[in-house]
Every structure is written in C-alpha cells, then in structure tokens.
Design a protein around this motif. Structure first.
Motif, PDB file in Angstrom:
ATOM      1  N   TRP A 138      42.192  54.351  42.643  1.00 54.13           N
ATOM      2  CA  TRP A 138      41.753  52.985  42.341  1.00 54.13           C
ATOM      3  C   TRP A 138      41.428  52.226  43.624  1.00 54.13           C
ATOM      4  N   LYS A 139      42.206  52.481  44.681  1.00 56.02           N
ATOM      5  CA  LYS A 139      41.914  51.848  45.977  1.00 56.02           C
ATOM      6  C   LYS A 139      40.517  52.244  46.456  1.00 56.02           C
ATOM      7  N   GLN A 140      40.175  53.516  46.334  1.00 57.27           N
ATOM      8  CA  GLN A 140      38.852  53.975  46.763  1.00 57.27           C
ATOM      9  C   GLN A 140      37.759  53.344  45.914  1.00 57.27           C
ATOM     10  N   LEU A 141      38.030  53.189  44.606  1.00 53.70           N
ATOM     11  CA  LEU A 141      37.045  52.587  43.721  1.00 53.70           C
ATOM     12  C   LEU A 141      36.794  51.133  44.097  1.00 53.70           C
ATOM     13  N   ILE A 142      37.851  50.433  44.480  1.00 49.99           N
ATOM     14  CA  ILE A 142      37.699  49.029  44.892  1.00 49.99           C
ATOM     15  C   ILE A 142      36.988  48.968  46.238  1.00 49.99           C
ATOM     16  N   THR A 143      37.329  49.891  47.141  1.00 50.37           N
ATOM     17  CA  THR A 143      36.716  49.895  48.469  1.00 50.37           C
ATOM     18  C   THR A 143      35.249  50.294  48.394  1.00 50.37           C
ATOM     19  N   GLU A 144      34.925  51.272  47.543  1.00 48.16           N
ATOM     20  CA  GLU A 144      33.548  51.742  47.381  1.00 48.16           C
ATOM     21  C   GLU A 144      33.161  51.618  45.907  1.00 48.16           C
ATOM     22  N   PRO A 145      32.849  50.390  45.454  1.00 47.78           N
ATOM     23  CA  PRO A 145      32.566  50.176  44.025  1.00 47.78           C
ATOM     24  C   PRO A 145      31.290  50.869  43.590  1.00 47.78           C
ATOM     25  N   PRO A 146      31.152  51.104  42.276  1.00 48.16           N
ATOM     26  CA  PRO A 146      29.907  51.719  41.767  1.00 48.16           C
ATOM     27  C   PRO A 146      28.700  50.847  42.087  1.00 48.16           C
ATOM     28  N   GLU A 147      27.540  51.473  42.079  1.00 47.61           N
ATOM     29  CA  GLU A 147      26.301  50.750  42.391  1.00 47.61           C
ATOM     30  C   GLU A 147      26.107  49.597  41.417  1.00 47.61           C
ATOM     31  N   GLY A 148      25.827  48.429  41.976  1.00 54.21           N
ATOM     32  CA  GLY A 148      25.606  47.244  41.155  1.00 54.21           C
ATOM     33  C   GLY A 148      26.842  46.406  40.941  1.00 54.21           C
ATOM     34  N   LEU A 149      28.006  46.856  41.449  1.00 53.33           N
ATOM     35  CA  LEU A 149      29.244  46.103  41.235  1.00 53.33           C
ATOM     36  C   LEU A 149      29.838  45.557  42.529  1.00 53.33           C
ATOM     37  N   ALA A 150      29.152  45.719  43.639  1.00 52.91           N
ATOM     38  CA  ALA A 150      29.722  45.362  44.939  1.00 52.91           C
ATOM     39  C   ALA A 150      30.241  43.933  44.960  1.00 52.91           C
ATOM     40  N   ASP A 151      29.451  42.983  44.442  1.00 54.16           N
ATOM     41  CA  ASP A 151      29.845  41.578  44.457  1.00 54.16           C
ATOM     42  C   ASP A 151      30.065  41.048  43.049  1.00 54.16           C
ATOM     43  N   GLN A 165      42.035  35.272  33.204  1.00 49.91           N
ATOM     44  CA  GLN A 165      42.084  36.445  32.333  1.00 49.91           C
ATOM     45  C   GLN A 165      40.712  36.729  31.725  1.00 49.91           C
ATOM     46  N   GLN A 166      40.000  35.687  31.338  1.00 49.81           N
ATOM     47  CA  GLN A 166      38.656  35.862  30.796  1.00 49.81           C
ATOM     48  C   GLN A 166      37.723  36.470  31.845  1.00 49.81           C
ATOM     49  N   GLN A 167      37.873  36.016  33.093  1.00 49.48           N
ATOM     50  CA  GLN A 167      37.028  36.548  34.171  1.00 49.48           C
ATOM     51  C   GLN A 167      37.304  38.027  34.401  1.00 49.48           C
ATOM     52  N   LEU A 168      38.577  38.399  34.372  1.00 48.22           N
ATOM     53  CA  LEU A 168      38.929  39.809  34.564  1.00 48.22           C
ATOM     54  C   LEU A 168      38.361  40.674  33.442  1.00 48.22           C
ATOM     55  N   ALA A 169      38.449  40.181  32.211  1.00 46.12           N
ATOM     56  CA  ALA A 169      37.887  40.941  31.084  1.00 46.12           C
ATOM     57  C   ALA A 169      36.376  41.080  31.228  1.00 46.12           C
ATOM     58  N   GLN A 170      35.731  40.014  31.676  1.00 42.58           N
ATOM     59  CA  GLN A 170      34.275  40.054  31.852  1.00 42.58           C
ATOM     60  C   GLN A 170      33.877  41.041  32.942  1.00 42.58           C
ATOM     61  N   GLU A 171      34.624  41.050  34.049  1.00 42.04           N
ATOM     62  CA  GLU A 171      34.292  41.955  35.144  1.00 42.04           C
ATOM     63  C   GLU A 171      34.544  43.404  34.761  1.00 42.04           C
ATOM     64  N   MET A 172      35.599  43.664  34.009  1.00 41.41           N
ATOM     65  CA  MET A 172      35.833  45.030  33.551  1.00 41.41           C
ATOM     66  C   MET A 172      34.751  45.456  32.555  1.00 41.41           C
TER      67      MET A 172
END
Length: 842
Positions: free
Chosen positions: A113-126, A56-63
C-alpha cells in the motif's frame, strides 16, 4: 466512518431498526475481505460533525476514482495482530513460525500500500489527497530489514527453510550425510541377516528416534547391539547394531543443534517484529480504514451512488438564480430494495448478457421541499409507495451522515441532529399496548425529544382509531412539529391532513401514484397535490360485490364524494399533462438532433470544400515551381542560371504568399458572410490610415491591424497570425479600439474548420535524419517556405552528424536560399554539428 465511541458526534437517535440500518451495513460488509474491515463497516454510525462527514465522503469519492481506473487491493491477509505484537516486544520471546509468517505477510501488505501511495496509478497522482493523508503513517514505515529476515524462510507447514541461515543449512546438510551413512550401514547389516534367514522384513525403521533393523527373535544374539523393542507378536525385535550406535548419537547431536539454531532464528525474527511493532500496528489500522472505504466505494459503484451536498437548512440560489432547496432528493432509490430487485431480475435472466444488462426496475423517488417548507404530507392509495418514500428519505439521511454516498442522481440534505421514525405496526403485547397506543406513545416521546434540526418520519398518522378523532389528533401533532421547526414527512389517508397542508405555510402536499386500470402502483411522487385513496374504485375493480360497492358509495357524504371526485379528476389531468410534456420533450430532442445533424453536415461540406481548394492550390503551385525549375535547367550559362534561380525562388515565394493571402481572404469572407453583402462587411470609408491602426476590411467584414504601408494604394495588414496585402479601397473604417478576435479563430470557435494556410501551426524544427540528400533538401525547402510564410524569425534543422554529407549539402543550399539571412551551428548542448540554426528574413 463515524466510530461508535465518538459519542458527542453521533445522532441522538437513528431509528436504526425501523430504517434497516443494520441490514445496510451487512450489505456493505459483504464487500470486505478481512475480519478487521468487516468489523469496521459493521461499526459505522451516522454523525453530526460536518467536517468529519465531509472527510468520510471525500475518502469514499477518492476510492471510487481508484476503482474507476481499474484499481483494487487484496486485504485477505489483514488481521488483528496486537496480541502477537505485544508478545514480540518481550525480550527473548519467540513467536511460532506461522505467527511470524502471518505478521510478515501483513508487513508486505502495508509495504504494497505504501508503494501504491508513493507511485499511484496513472490519472490518480493528484486525485486522492484525503487517501494520501490517511496513509501518512504507512508512508513513514520501512520493513525492508524485517522482510529480508523473514520472507521466504518459513514454509507453509510452519517449518524453517534451509535459507533461514547459513548455519542451519550447514547442520541440515551434515545431518543428511549422517542419515545416509547410517542408512548405508544398516542396509549392509540387514542384508547379511536376511541372507542368513534372520530378518523378518528387509526394512529400516525408527524406534525412539533411533534407526534400527527388524531381526527375528531367535537371531537376536547374532546381531550385537541394543534392542529398542519388539513387535506385538514377539517374533521380531528391533536392534540398533553396535556399528551404528555412535552414528546415531552423532545424528541426535546434529538434530539438537538444528533445534537450537531454529530457536535462535525465531528469537531474532521475533525481535525484529518487536522493533517494528508500532509501525505494523499503525499500518494495520490504516489498511483496515482503507478497506472500509474501498468497500463503501464498491457499494457506491454498484448502486450508482453520488456524493450528497450538505446545506445549512435554508434554501439558496445558484448562479442562474435557480432555487436550490435545503432538502431535495433527485431520482433516489432505496438501496436494499434496489439490490433485492436487481438480484431477482438477474436470477430470472436466461443468458449472461441479460444478467449483465439487467436493471432493478425500481421507480426512483424525487422529493424537494421548496422555499422554507419543512413538512411534507404524503397521501394516496395503499401500496402506492408512501412507506417506501419515508424509509428511503430516512435511510439516505443516515447514509449521508455516516459518510456514505447515496443512491440518487443528486442529493441536498441538512445535517440532522436525530432521525425519528414511527413506521409500521407497533403493537406491543408484552407492554399491553394496542397499535394505536403504541403509536401515540412513540409520537409523544418524539415530540418531547425532537428539535428544529431533527428529521421526523410518521407513517399513517392518526390511523387505527376513530377517523374523526384520529384526524383531529393527526392535525394537532402535525402542527406541533411544524411550530417546532422540525423536518417532518408524514403519510396519511385523512382528508383533514390534506386540507391542513393546503392551508398552512411551510407544508407541502404530495401524492403517490396508482394506475386504476392495472391496479398497480406507479410509485411516482407528485409534489404540490394531495392524493386520492381510491379505496372504493380499487375494491370495485378487484371484483367486490356490486351491491356492496353501491352501498359504500351511498354511505359516503356529499362533501367526501366531491373531494374524492376532484382529486381523481386532478390526478387524471396531471397524468395527461405529464404525458403531453413528455411528448413535447421528445419532439424537442428530435428537432435538436436534426438541427445538429444539418449543422454537422454543413460544417463537413465547408471543410471538404476548403480542403479541395487547398489541394488544388498546392498542386498548381507545385506545377508552376516545377515548370520554373525546368526552364532554368535549359539555360546553359551557369552564372545566368544561378542568377535566374535566385530571382525565381524569390518570385515563387512571393507568388505563394499572394496566392495564400487570396485563398485565406476568400475562405474567411465566405465563412463570415462578407461575400454575401453582409452589412457588417461594408462600413463607411475613411481616408487617414496609420501603422498600428485597427481597420475594417470590406471584403471580410472583420478588423485587421495595419503593419506597414507598402505604397500609396496598398497596405500590409494582419489578422492574428495571418498577414495579407489589401488595397486602400478595401479599408472602410479606422478605429483605435483593441483588436477583435481573429476571424479564423472566431469561425473555428463556431465549429467551422477554416484552413487559414498550410503553416498556421508550423513548428520551429524539422528532423531529416535518415533521409537522402535529395529527400532532405526537398523537405527542408518546403519547410523553409512554410516557416517564412508563417513569419517565423528562425528555424532549426536536425540532420545528425554521420559522415557530414547531409550537413554540408543542407548548409550549402540554405546559405543560397533567398529567405535565409544566416546559417550557424548551434552550441553543443543544443545539437552541435548534428543541427543547423537558420535565421529567416522578416
């Protein structure tokens, strides 16, 4: 978040009411958009499973990273569609148009949301693997057919658009034509009746889904047709003329066809929803979780929260040997208190800028239990912040174990099995319990249930009864929790507890601050010292009758007075020491800033000087080259001119290299201190020198590698990419050790920008497309010289195809260049006729 139905993972007790856990969840829920997201936030509970908490902490950090790059997502259309999806699974069922539209919008959200996950914003790919894993059910969905069938075909009022199907469009066009024909027919007849004075109003109306005209009652028989009613006064009847009866019948038939087609379309849309019901349900659940984590991330951003580090309950040491306590909070703030104070300050701000720059003004709390200590006794005056300290630690512990970042600069916390809090006035009239009785009852329950992994928070232990007996009870209770090994934070005014903390291993005294001059609390927590209550002093400053003050001081025992005086003096000394430390820190910062400024200025001066020297060198070489070429042009004999030109090019190249080597040697020697008689630059003399040896140069004080022996008194050496010739007398020492770092790189590593030569970073290719032949030749000439001096074996000249003039000119020139071994055309896939490969002499 830890779900409520996950009972084994939940804390045995959270003291949610005392620690205001419900209010905190409401605060976070205010950052959601949908009822589903809000419900999930309000259902958050602290847990004990470290793996789940870290997830849960990791998910909050990634968001939080998603928000940091400007990301956001709309969850306004998110709703619980399970009942509608269950209905859609029934064969032949038909959902209402607006229900279908809501589900289609939900499917669009999932697809977005599927498209956002498939093509994430710049700098968030990994940068969001946990979010990607959580969104896996969404990544497997495909709502193309459903959205194609529904999107844009249901209007906002719930009606189907003409684009819903070709048949529906055909029927509606036919109905529209029929309606116009009926209207034209009725208008003709109405005009004829009106001309005869038989029409009450020249208005076509509808009665019983039939188009009719209003006719005065006395003219009824003049208009053959069917009467569909009369007005309330009876003076007008509504007649459907015989001429339009069949037309009306045809219109009714078309309307029936329209309803049948609408039903067919809705059944088809419902069936498509039923086929995707499982995917929509899973996608909805994913979006609800994502919205929850996004709300948490927004909360963490607004309150500058950090991800806590969880410990095993024991202290550790970092790589530098510094002790890392098992429980520590650095610059922690109570989230609800900070948010309230920030809101008040923003409301009081007079300008927009003041509102944007407003801070809460809250004094942060720093707590660290050193070594194996697990109990903290906090003392000090009233309103000093003791209770706030307890609530801050307790609430942040709940937040951390619920997967929430905590408002602090850093946080290290063990995983607690339960959080017990006895805070505030617990008097219960209904149970006939006094304040003291209620406290003792609660403490007794905690002592029975708590274990060595529990967090126990006790406010004003031993108060509300006889001081002597209360002190004895407080010490006994504290010893019980200490022996149990529970983590415990206890606030008190009792001197006995302060002495107990000083005498027992594993217990730490702490004091909250209070400024007696301003009668205001400082809210600072000082570890290692007990706090003075200062009740009489505060009462005196508040204006209590002096006679009462003298009587009170006379009643205080000598021992109590000595202790109080000692604590007052101790805190004054600590305040003085803290002020002196702050002054020293500020002075050190000022000295460091001045040192950096001088260092930067020195480096800048060196860089400027090196650039000036390089510019002068380049100018001198250019002038020399022009003079040589002018001299060559004066020679009339073409053969002699060509011969002299080749010799001049070689001599120019050699002179450039020698000048450059001398320049490099001078600059590096200046940087390394070799020109200042540095002892490291003057090693002892040796005689035997072989190719491949590492030698120490007197002039530079640095090691170089011997590449070849030019003659008996001269050697060619290299320092990294830089080559130069040195006399034997400049070589002071020979060693077989591995070569040291390039002096230029070492100087640059110290922040000194040494320009070794113009071609240090010479690329392997030059592009002269678009240049004239003369311009291209000049650029290629300079580039060849730079590449040759850099030691490149070959280069590539890109000139394009065009008419071939530039290609022929450059290749003819390059074939005669003294540094060029061969000129070839590269393969088609490497440029073909549009480029030229040039092999240079070594």
């Amino acid at each position: 978040m830890i779900p409520k139905d996950n009972e084994p993972a939940r804390l045995r007790e959270t003291s949610a009411l005392a620690l205001e856990w419900e209010r905190l969840r409401e605060t976070i829920a205010g950052r959601t958009q949908s009822p589903l997201g809000r419900a999930r936030v309000l259902a958050m509970e602290p847990g004990r499973d470290l793996r789940t908490i870290e997830q849960q902490q990791q998910l909050a950090q990634e968001m939080g990273r998603y928000l940091a790059v400007g990301g956001d997502f709309g969850f306004g259309g998110l709703f619980d569609a399970n009942s509608l999806l269950d209905k859609a699974r029934i064969t032949g069922a038909s959902l209402e148009p607006l229900e279908i539209r809501r589900i289609a919008e939900l499917a669009e959200h999932i697809s977005d949301w599927k498209q956002l996950i498939t093509e994430p914003p710049e700098g968030l790919a990994d940068q969001w693997p946990a979010v990607t894993a959580l969104s896996a059910p969404v990544a497997a969905t495909n709502f193309y057919r459903l959205l194609q069938l529904v999107s844009g075909k249901i209007e906002a009022d719930g009606s189907l658009s003409d684009e819903a199907s070709p048949e529906l469009a055909r029927i509606r066009r036919a109905a529209e034509r029929q309606h116009k024909a009926i209207e034209d027919s009725l208008r003709r007849q109405l005009r004829a009746v009106a001309d005869a004075g038989g029409a009450q109003d020249e208005l076509i109306t509808v009665r019983g889904e039939r188009f009719v005209i209003p006719v005065k009652t006395e003219f009824r028989k003049r208009v053959p047709g069917v009467v569909h009613g009369s007005s309330s006064s009876g003076q007008t009847v509504f007649v459907e003329p015989m001429e339009t009866i069949e037309q009306n019948n045809e219109l009714v038939r078309l309307l029936d066809e329209e309803q049948a087609e609408i039903h067919r379309i809705l059944v088809a849309m419902t069936e498509a929803i039923g086929e995707q019901a499982g995917s929509i349900a899973r996608g909805t659940e994913v979006l609800a979780q994502i919205e929850t984590h996004l709300a948490v991330a927004k909360f963490a951003r607004d309150l500058r929260c950090v991800r806590p580090t969880f410990t095993d309950g024991k202290p550790h040491r970092d790589e530098d040997g510094k002790e890392l306590p098992a429980l520590s909070l650095e610059a922690a703030r109570h989230p609800l208190l900070e948010q309230r104070m920030l809101a008040e300050r923003r409301e009081a701000a007079r300008t927009r800028r003041e509102r944007e720059e407003a801070t809460s003004g809250i004094v942060p709390l720093t707590i660290a239990l050193p070594g194996t200590a697990k109990q903290l006794i906090i003392s000090g005056p009233n309103t000093g912040g003791k209770t706030v300290a307890l609530k801050t630690v307790g609430l942040l512990a709940l937040m951390a174990q619920a997967g929430l970042p905590v408002p602090a600069a850093a946080a290290r916390l063990p995983i607690f099995s339960a959080v017990y809090a006895d805070i505030g006035d617990a008097q219960s009239i209904e149970r006939n319990l006094s304040t003291f009785s209620a406290h003792i009852t609660n403490v007794n329950r905690i002592a029975r249930e708590a274990d060595n992994r529990a967090l126990v928070l006790l406010d004003e232990l031993g108060a509300a009864t006889d001081p002597e007996e209360g002190a004895a009870l407080a010490v006994a209770i504290s010893e019980r929790f200490l022996q149990m090994g529970a983590w415990s934070l206890i606030t008190t005014h009792l001197t006995s507890l302060k002495i107990y903390a000083a005498k027992h291993t594993g217990v730490v005294n702490a004091a909250v601050g209070f400024d007696e001059k301003t009668l205001a609390p400082t809210y600072e927590l000082r570890l290692g010292v007990p706090g003075a209550s200062s009740g009489i002093n505060i009462a005196e400053r508040l204006g209590l009758d002096p006679a009462m003050i003298r009587a009170a001081r006379g009643s205080v025992t000598t021992q109590s007075a000595d202790i109080a005086r000692f604590l007052d003096e101790l805190h004054q000394q600590l305040t003085t020491v803290a002020a002196e430390r702050e002054q020293i820190r500020l002075r050190e910062q000022e000295v460091e800033r001045e040192r950096r400024r001088l260092e930067i200025e020195g480096r800048q001066e060196q860089r400027n000087r090196a650039r000036e020297l390089e510019v002068k060198l380049a100018s001198l070489m250019k002038d020399f080259e022009f003079q040589m070429r002018d001299s060559l042009k004066a020679v009339e004999d073409k053969g002699t001119q060509q011969k002299l030109k080749g010799e001049a090019d070689r001599r120019i190249a050699r002179l450039k290299r020698e000048f450059q080597e001398s320049f490099n040697q001078t600059v590096v020697a200046h940087v390394t201190g070799a020109d200042k008689q540095d002892k490291n630059a003057q090693p002892h003399v040796v005689n035997e020198i072989s190719v491949g040896d590492m030698v120490m140069l007197r002039s530079m004080g640095r090691e170089a590698r011997v590449d070849r022996q030019v003659n008996s008194g001269t050697f060619e050496v290299s320092i990294g990419p830089m080559k130069m010739r040195v006399p034997k007398d400049d070589i002071a020492q020979v060693t077989k050790a591995a070569p040291k770092q390039n002096p230029i790189q070492a100087a640059r590593g110290r922040g000194i920008n040494v320009v070794a030569r113009e071609s240090d970073l010479v690329p392997g290719e030059i592009n002269v497309i678009g240049r004239t032949a003369d311009e291209a030749r000049d650029e290629v000439e300079r580039f060849v010289d730079q590449a040759f001096l850099a030691g490149r074996p070959s280069i590539r000249v890109v000139h394009g195809t065009g008419m071939g003039v530039l290609r022929r000119t450059l290749r003819d020139y390059l074939r005669k260049h003294p540094h060029v071994v061969s000129v070839t055309e590269p393969p088609y896939n490497e440029g073909g006729q549009g480029a030229t490969l040039v092999e240079l002499r070594s």
